[in-house]
Motif scaffolding. Structure first.
Motif, PDB file in Angstrom:
ATOM      1  N   LYS A   8       1.439  24.857  61.630  1.00 24.06           N
ATOM      2  CA  LYS A   8       2.544  24.894  60.670  1.00 24.06           C
ATOM      3  C   LYS A   8       2.009  24.555  59.280  1.00 24.06           C
ATOM      4  O   LYS A   8       1.298  23.578  59.097  1.00 24.06           O
ATOM      5  CB  LYS A   8       3.605  23.871  61.083  1.00 24.06           C
ATOM      6  CG  LYS A   8       4.820  23.863  60.179  1.00 24.06           C
ATOM      7  CD  LYS A   8       5.832  22.820  60.632  1.00 24.06           C
ATOM      8  CE  LYS A   8       6.964  22.747  59.661  1.00 24.06           C
ATOM      9  NZ  LYS A   8       6.825  21.645  58.728  1.00 24.06           N
ATOM     10  N   LYS A   9       2.353  25.391  58.324  1.00 23.13           N
ATOM     11  CA  LYS A   9       1.896  25.177  56.948  1.00 23.13           C
ATOM     12  C   LYS A   9       2.665  24.012  56.341  1.00 23.13           C
ATOM     13  O   LYS A   9       3.871  23.919  56.482  1.00 23.13           O
ATOM     14  CB  LYS A   9       2.110  26.454  56.139  1.00 23.13           C
ATOM     15  CG  LYS A   9       1.499  26.391  54.763  1.00 23.13           C
ATOM     16  CD  LYS A   9       1.536  27.748  54.108  1.00 23.13           C
ATOM     17  CE  LYS A   9       1.117  27.607  52.676  1.00 23.13           C
ATOM     18  NZ  LYS A   9      -0.098  28.315  52.383  1.00 23.13           N
ATOM     19  N   ILE A  10       1.932  23.131  55.658  1.00 21.05           N
ATOM     20  CA  ILE A  10       2.609  21.999  55.035  1.00 21.05           C
ATOM     21  C   ILE A  10       2.876  22.301  53.564  1.00 21.05           C
ATOM     22  O   ILE A  10       2.149  23.064  52.933  1.00 21.05           O
ATOM     23  CB  ILE A  10       1.806  20.690  55.197  1.00 21.05           C
ATOM     24  CG1 ILE A  10       0.470  20.750  54.460  1.00 21.05           C
ATOM     25  CG2 ILE A  10       1.585  20.364  56.651  1.00 21.05           C
ATOM     26  CD1 ILE A  10      -0.251  19.425  54.426  1.00 21.05           C
ATOM     27  N   THR A  11       3.899  21.689  53.050  1.00 27.95           N
ATOM     28  CA  THR A  11       4.275  21.886  51.658  1.00 27.95           C
ATOM     29  C   THR A  11       3.463  20.942  50.778  1.00 27.95           C
ATOM     30  O   THR A  11       2.924  19.941  51.262  1.00 27.95           O
ATOM     31  CB  THR A  11       5.774  21.595  51.454  1.00 27.95           C
ATOM     32  OG1 THR A  11       5.997  20.206  51.696  1.00 27.95           O
ATOM     33  CG2 THR A  11       6.640  22.446  52.373  1.00 27.95           C
ATOM     34  N   PRO A  12       3.412  21.212  49.487  1.00 27.17           N
ATOM     35  CA  PRO A  12       2.713  20.296  48.583  1.00 27.17           C
ATOM     36  C   PRO A  12       3.306  18.879  48.628  1.00 27.17           C
ATOM     37  O   PRO A  12       2.568  17.898  48.534  1.00 27.17           O
ATOM     38  CB  PRO A  12       2.900  20.937  47.206  1.00 27.17           C
ATOM     39  CG  PRO A  12       3.047  22.389  47.497  1.00 27.17           C
ATOM     40  CD  PRO A  12       3.795  22.448  48.801  1.00 27.17           C
TER      41      PRO A  12
END
Length: 162
Positions: A8-12
């Protein structure tokens, strides 16, 4: 949304929170944090914002990192000044911060640690009284990052370490 590795891509914002937690546990340098953000596939623009925020809130400080790195490598790993300097340069720490960090090393304690390193290594070398033995001892201690002149002085004054 997922990364190229299926995670899962994490947000900044999530990256900032993770890095704040990491920096609260141990000293980090900006290079290591940038590499971590890159691995998390955070864009370079967002990465710079995250790094800037961490610097502003003093979670990360390269000068503070340099002092901690110097202290740890000198006391626990028993590294010499030269190896510490190379390590800090590899972390892209400024020359000024490196020089300031090296000031924490007490010359007397530094020499005592060097004598201890020489003693330990000399005990593993059979013929330390020969030219080859002393050369092997010198090279082994030099690989720990100690200055050549100081090593030669200690080895020459054999009464210090026998």
């Amino acid at each position: 949304m997922t990364t190229s590795k299926g995670k899962k891509k994490i947000t900044p914002q999530e990256a900032l929170m993770r890095l704040e937690a990491l920096c609260a546990k141990s000293e980090q340098c900006t290079l290591d944090l940038r590499q971590k953000l890159y691995r998390w596939e955070i864009s370079s623009r967002d990465s710079e914002k995250v790094i800037k925020k961490l610097v502003e809130t003093r979670f990360v400080d390269d000068a503070r990192f340099a002092v901690a790195y110097c202290r740890d490598k000198y006391r626990f790993n028993r590294w010499g000044r030269m190896k510490i300097v190379y390590g800090l340069r590899a972390k892209q720490i400024s020359s000024h911060d490196i020089q300031e960090a090296l000031k924490i090393i007490d010359d007397k304690e530094y020499e005592d640690i060097l004598v201890s390193v020489v003693k330990t290594k000399a005990s593993t070398i059979k013929d330390v009284d020969t030219y080859e033995g002393r050369t092997r001892l010198f090279r082994a201690v030099a690989s720990r990052g100690y200055e050549s002149a100081l090593i030669a002085k200690i080895i020459k004054n054999q009464s210090l370490w026998t």
